[in-house]
Design an enzyme around this catalytic site. Structure first.
Site, PDB file in Angstrom:
ATOM      1  N   GLY A 267       0.815  -1.206   0.000  1.00  0.00           N
ATOM      2  CA  GLY A 267       0.000   0.000   0.000  1.00  0.00           C
ATOM      3  C   GLY A 267       0.851   1.260   0.000  1.00  0.00           C
ATOM      4  O   GLY A 267       0.682   2.145  -0.833  1.00  0.00           O
ATOM      5  N   MET A 269       4.701   3.129   2.125  1.00  0.00           N
ATOM      6  CA  MET A 269       5.874   2.883   2.963  1.00  0.00           C
ATOM      7  C   MET A 269       6.302   4.153   3.690  1.00  0.00           C
ATOM      8  O   MET A 269       6.408   5.223   3.088  1.00  0.00           O
ATOM      9  CB  MET A 269       7.009   2.356   2.073  1.00  0.00           C
ATOM     10  CG  MET A 269       8.278   2.049   2.816  1.00  0.00           C
ATOM     11  SD  MET A 269       8.008   0.742   4.050  1.00  0.00           S
ATOM     12  CE  MET A 269       9.192   1.268   5.285  1.00  0.00           C
ATOM     13  N   ASN A 271       9.001   5.513   4.910  1.00  0.00           N
ATOM     14  CA  ASN A 271      10.385   6.009   4.935  1.00  0.00           C
ATOM     15  C   ASN A 271      10.460   7.389   5.591  1.00  0.00           C
ATOM     16  O   ASN A 271       9.637   8.258   5.325  1.00  0.00           O
ATOM     17  CB  ASN A 271      10.921   6.123   3.513  1.00  0.00           C
ATOM     18  CG  ASN A 271      10.573   4.934   2.663  1.00  0.00           C
ATOM     19  OD1 ASN A 271      10.980   3.829   2.961  1.00  0.00           O
ATOM     20  ND2 ASN A 271       9.764   5.157   1.628  1.00  0.00           N
ATOM     21  N   HIS A 303      -1.825   6.481   8.346  1.00  0.00           N
ATOM     22  CA  HIS A 303      -1.025   5.353   8.832  1.00  0.00           C
ATOM     23  C   HIS A 303       0.468   5.618   8.638  1.00  0.00           C
ATOM     24  O   HIS A 303       1.259   5.489   9.576  1.00  0.00           O
ATOM     25  CB  HIS A 303      -1.465   4.087   8.089  1.00  0.00           C
ATOM     26  CG  HIS A 303      -0.724   2.845   8.464  1.00  0.00           C
ATOM     27  ND1 HIS A 303      -1.216   1.925   9.366  1.00  0.00           N
ATOM     28  CD2 HIS A 303       0.479   2.361   8.061  1.00  0.00           C
ATOM     29  CE1 HIS A 303      -0.352   0.936   9.502  1.00  0.00           C
ATOM     30  NE2 HIS A 303       0.692   1.174   8.722  1.00  0.00           N
ATOM     31  N   GLU A 304       0.833   5.997   7.440  1.00  0.00           N
ATOM     32  CA  GLU A 304       2.264   6.198   7.166  1.00  0.00           C
ATOM     33  C   GLU A 304       2.796   7.390   7.965  1.00  0.00           C
ATOM     34  O   GLU A 304       3.907   7.351   8.494  1.00  0.00           O
ATOM     35  CB  GLU A 304       2.531   6.392   5.674  1.00  0.00           C
ATOM     36  CG  GLU A 304       1.977   5.293   4.770  1.00  0.00           C
ATOM     37  CD  GLU A 304       2.319   3.878   5.192  1.00  0.00           C
ATOM     38  OE1 GLU A 304       3.394   3.675   5.800  1.00  0.00           O
ATOM     39  OE2 GLU A 304       1.507   2.962   4.932  1.00  0.00           O
ATOM     40  N   HIS A 307       3.433   6.427  11.558  1.00  0.00           N
ATOM     41  CA  HIS A 307       4.648   5.630  11.739  1.00  0.00           C
ATOM     42  C   HIS A 307       5.836   6.492  12.155  1.00  0.00           C
ATOM     43  O   HIS A 307       6.808   5.965  12.701  1.00  0.00           O
ATOM     44  CB  HIS A 307       5.018   4.912  10.439  1.00  0.00           C
ATOM     45  CG  HIS A 307       4.468   3.519  10.300  1.00  0.00           C
ATOM     46  ND1 HIS A 307       4.509   2.586  11.307  1.00  0.00           N
ATOM     47  CD2 HIS A 307       3.896   2.884   9.238  1.00  0.00           C
ATOM     48  CE1 HIS A 307       3.982   1.443  10.876  1.00  0.00           C
ATOM     49  NE2 HIS A 307       3.591   1.599   9.626  1.00  0.00           N
TER      50      HIS A 307
HETATM   51  N1  PHE Z   1       5.491  -0.753   6.375  1.00  0.00           N
HETATM   52  C1  PHE Z   1       4.454  -0.574   5.383  1.00  0.00           C
HETATM   53  C2  PHE Z   1       3.225  -0.116   6.151  1.00  0.00           C
HETATM   54  O1  PHE Z   1       2.479  -0.858   6.692  1.00  0.00           O
HETATM   55  C3  PHE Z   1       4.106  -1.781   4.606  1.00  0.00           C
HETATM   56  C4  PHE Z   1       5.177  -2.287   3.706  1.00  0.00           C
HETATM   57  C5  PHE Z   1       5.896  -3.403   4.052  1.00  0.00           C
HETATM   58  C6  PHE Z   1       5.445  -1.651   2.518  1.00  0.00           C
HETATM   59  C7  PHE Z   1       6.875  -3.891   3.237  1.00  0.00           C
HETATM   60  C8  PHE Z   1       6.407  -2.145   1.695  1.00  0.00           C
HETATM   61  C9  PHE Z   1       7.121  -3.275   2.047  1.00  0.00           C
HETATM   62  O2  PHE Z   1       2.998   1.002   6.335  1.00  0.00           O
HETATM   63 ZN    ZN Z   2       2.458   0.207   8.597  1.00  0.00          ZN
END
Ligand code: PHE
Ligand code: ZN
Length: 870
Positions: A267, A269, A271, A303-304, A307
């Site tokens: 979905g 990421m 970063n 969500h992102e 994080h």
């Molecule tokens: N960490 C991402 C998320 O849940 C999901 C994800 C995992 C994206 C692995 C790419 C590769 O927000």
């Molecule tokens: Zn996540």
């Protein structure tokens, strides 16, 4: 089958890294097929590592050009290099290591590491793909600061992005190239590294945090799509404010960038400072996005962003702790959506997802705990169990200690562990310290797989007015866990009198053993129990209900979740009996009292259309398969469910038509939850109208398609037509194809609609569409839209008795695996229910799975096949 040779990685074998990397300097000379990466790593021995250990770095698909230690090039004899490792036996206690590698972004069809999406260079490093960029200690407990230089052709990539802050840029004299410099002052694990380079459109805004930091916000999208980024930007700003208000967390850089790309495995990421998104979770205009798209964009942008605190500033010690960031961040985005939209509607939708994805996973061969104990391929553990059940565990935690203590515990977690790579134990300890509660028994939710079944028996003594609820719990064995122990199960409950008046509310009973009971005295009459209000625990429930109780709950329970659940339970019970009868050659069952209850709901649907839309929807075929759980016959389910829609449609027909017409009056489009709820209700009514009278209903749907002034109404009309075997469907679908042809996301919708036509007709369309000029295995969205939608959303097609659906999907999986193993593995999870099928289909499904087993399969797919067949 060939046992998969990959090593098993175990939580119990965790060891701290032997070295730490304090700083990483990266220099990318971008070229489509030959990108050169210079990495300078500042390393030192970890006091917690093994003394004198060799330096062993991870790699994958790299061409190593040179290695220099403390500036001196190493002779080839000073290190060992293999495709997966670079080992340097003799290193000092602290040193710099300079690595020159070459990589090929254009050939990177796995979409992991550095790759090209539609001409844009981008990266995806979670979980362990940074090693596809340079040799590294590619594990989340190695956290470093980064400085990055990116160099590229100006024409090809005028925009050069990485994490953190931009600190310099310029042309390279005498060439057509330029460069940019980025610094990320926050220590981070390598999986949060990101780079983007390309020619993109931008939408920009700012947000000022409570402490006065003025943050520049950018959303970058493919050229020509800049007009579709406004809702994502709006969602981002609302997310930032919400996290400030609800969790006291603010953003920590002056720049926050989002980039949307069209080729992406997942979905989105998180970063650091540079979120990268699958563009279907960014792009939206009323003309191109459905209500579900708007909802997803809001939730995933949030969500992102969330994080940044739960995942980035505090990250995971190892990948077994994945739920530490994912379960918690899903919990946070669900809270956000509940605050921004309707809490009960969000709760119902989230529970539907949990049951559809996680309960099913938990009941089959891929079951695993929220915190797995072992894995071969971590990419296969980005699952509904880790994400959605992981979120439910946090819900229970909050319920057990209350919202105030929960917030204090979160504050303590942020304060105590900021900048660290943590374990679930460290997280839970914060709540134990704040509340004084012993969470040792609760930890079992992280370590034990399987969905508990809670069996409830009630008893009423009319003479004394004593009412007793007796609870029992049991969990079936799951792979690797034959013995199960009791969970700590919070039961939010209330009691109603037979007229629906509330007798007891806001009660919390905690079942923490195999059995337990709760008693009330002086009850005037046998009460009706309303249990697990708001779905207070991720369990299945069986209870000895009195006839009629469910309808009282459906009409009067103060808890909206349980009002919804009560009607679902009536329908599920009826459908189960109907399905069993159909398999014995009997006619499908119908129930006028259910129809009357639904009619009442429709009559009063003005008060909360979104809720009504959920409450009048009958259980889906896949839900019934899950409820039945064994010896499943998808055709019998289809017959029963279809017949019930028709029966109720005929009972509520004229009222449904009246309401549908009222809801269909043209209004200006707004994506807000209330407006979306009205459209959702109109769709359900249209479903009933089509079920009752296909000719008339399909005519209405076609008219809606033609008159719609927004994509939601248009898509809903098409969705309604999916189940109508009518010329209107062909007419609307043909018009949709012409209309959607040049827009990849809309074309995806069209592929999905075709794949969703029930049964053989749908399968034949999928077969034909695999050869459609716009179908490609290279784009994950397209593959999921056609083949994923068929396998997961067309039970009568995928589970055809002759195995044709299985063979079709298996063939695609085999082909995809050669390009994109992660995508292949995920498609293969559609087979996870195979053991619950009736014998004939089980044999066919098993044959299709076994046919996929081959020596040259990827680790990702082999792991899923091996566990599915075990
Ligand atoms: N960490 C991402 C998320 O849940 C999901 C994800 C995992 C994206 C692995 C790419 C590769 O927000
Ligand atoms: Zn996540």
């Amino acid at each position: 089958m060939r046992p998969d040779q990959s090593p098993v990685i175990r939580l119990s074998e965790y060891c701290p890294p032997d070295f730490l990397i304090d700083h990483v300097a990266l220099d990318f000379r971008l070229h489509p097929s030959g990108t050169v990466v210079d990495a300078v790593l500042t390393l030192r021995r970890n006091p917690k590592g093994r003394a004198g250990a060799a330096l062993s770095l991870d790699g994958e698909d790299l061409t190593l050009l040179s290695v220099a230690l403390e500036g001196k090039e190493l002779a080839a004899s000073a290190y060992e290099v293999s495709p997966e490792k670079l080992v340097i036996p003799d290193v000092p206690d602290a040193f710099t290591l300079a690595l020159k590698t070459e990589i090929n972004p254009a050939a990177n069809t796995r979409l992991m590491g550095l790759y090209r999406s539609n001409g844009v260079y981008c990266t995806q490093c979670e979980a362990d793909a940074f090693r596809r960029i340079t040799y590294f200690l590619d594990r989340p407990d190695v956290m470093s600061t980064y400085s990055v230089r990116i160099e590229a052709e100006k024409a090809e990539a005028p925009l050069l992005l990485s994490n953190g802050n931009p600190v310099g840029a310029g042309d390279i004299p005498g060439t057509t190239r330029h460069f940019a410099l980025w610094e990320d002052p926050h220590r981070k694990p390598a999986y949060l590294f990101a780079l983007v380079a390309g020619d993109l459109d931008r939408v920009t805004d700012t947000h000022t945090t409570p402490s006065g930091r003025r943050v520049t916000l950018n959303v970058y999208v493919e050229k020509g799509k800049g007009n579709r980024a406004a809702y994502a930007m709006d969602s981002l700003i609302r997310s930032m404010k919400w996290d400030e208000e609800k969790f006291g967390r603010e953003y920590d850089l002056d720049l926050f960038n989002i980039v949307a790309v069209s080729d992406f495995n997942m979905g989105a990421m998180e970063n650091k400072g540079l979120n990268i998104f699958n563009d279907r979770y960014i792009l939206a205009t009323p003309e191109t996005a459905t209500d579900q798209d708007y909802h997803n964009i809001e939730a995933i942008v949030a969500h992102e962003y969330f994080h940044n605190w739960t995942g980035n500033r505090i990250t995971c010690r190892d990948w077994f702790q994945l739920c530490l960031k994912e379960g918690l961040t899903v919990f946070r985005d669900q809270e956000f959506s509940s605050d921004e939209r309707s809490r009960p509607v969000e709760r119902i939708a989230n529970v539907q997802t949990l049951r559809a994805a996680q309960f099913v996973e938990d009941a089959g061969p891929l079951a695993h705990p929220v915190r797995p104990h072992q894995y071969k391929e971590i990419n296969n553990f980005y699952t509904a169990t880790v994400y959605n059940k992981g979120s439910e565990v946090i819900q229970m935690l909050r319920l057990l200690i209350g919202p105030a203590k929960f917030r204090e515990g979160m504050d303590l977690y942020f304060e105590r562990h900021d900048g660290e790579a943590c374990t679930v134990e460290q997280f839970i300890r914060c709540f134990a310290d704040i509340s004084g509660r012993d969470f040792t028994p609760f930890m079992r939710w992280y370590d034990q797989a399987g969905t508990p079944l809670v069996t409830v028996r009630d008893a009423f003594d009319a003479a004394t007015g004593r009412y007793t609820l007796h609870f029992q719990q049991a969990t079936k064995p799951t792979p690797g866990q034959p013995e199960k122990h009791p969970q700590v199960i919070p039961v939010s409950l209330g009691l109603l009198d037979p007229q629906g008046q509330s007798l007891v509310s806001d009660d919390l009973f905690v079942l923490d053993g195999a059995e337990g009971q709760k008693t009330w005295d002086n009850m005037p009459a046998r009460p009706i129990p309303s249990l697990f209000r708001g779905f207070s625990a991720p369990v299945r429930v069986e209870i000895n209900r009195q006839p009629g109780d469910l309808l009282v709950l459906a009409g009067h329970d103060p808890d909206p979740f349980n009002r919804w659940q009560a009607l679902q339970d009536v329908a599920i019970d009826l459908l189960k009996r109907s399905i069993a009868g159909i398999r014995k050659g009997e006619a499908p069952l119908a129930d006028p009292t259910l129809a009357a209850a639904l009619e009442r709901l429709i009559r009063h649907s003005d008060a909360d259309p979104a809720f009504a839309a959920l409450a009048i929807a009958l259980p889906r075929e896949t839900e019934m398969a899950r409820e039945i759980g064994q010896d499943v016959d998808p055709d019998a389910i289809g017959t029963a469910v279809t017949a019930l829609w028709r029966f109720i449609g005929q009972s509520v027909g004229s009222l449904a038509r009246e309401r549908y017409d009222a809801l269909s009056k043209p209004v200006p489009f707004s994506p807000d939850a209330a407006s979306a709820g009205k459209r959702a209700l109109a769709l359900r009514l249209l479903n009933y109208l089509i079920a009752a009278n296909p000719a008339e209903g399909a005519g209405l749907a076609l008219a809606q398609f033609e008159r719609a002034n927004n994509m939601s109404d248009r898509a809903n009309a098409l969705w309604a037509l999916v189940t109508a075997d009518r010329p209107e469907r062909d007419q609307a679908f043909a018009a949709a194809e012409a209309r959607f042809r040049d827009d990849p996301l809309l074309l995806d919708l069209w592929f999905t609609l075709n794949a969703s036509i029930p049964g053989k007709a749908g399968r034949e369309r999928v077969e034909a569409l695999l050869r459609h000029p716009k179908f490609t295995l290279g784009n994950p969205n397209r593959v999921r839209a056609l083949v994923g939608a068929f396998a997961n959303g067309n039970p009568r097609g995928f589970h055809a008795a002759d195995g044709a659906g299985y063979r079709l999907v298996a063939d695609v999986i085999g082909e995809v695996d050669g390009k994109n193993p992660q995508l292949a593995a995920r498609l293969a999870t559609a087979f996870r229910t195979w053991k619950a099928l009736e014998a004939g289909r089980r044999t066919e499904a098993e044959m299709a799975l076994r046919g996929l087993v081959a020596p040259d399969r990827s680790r990702d797919l082999s792991d899923i096949l091996e566990r599915s067949l075990a």
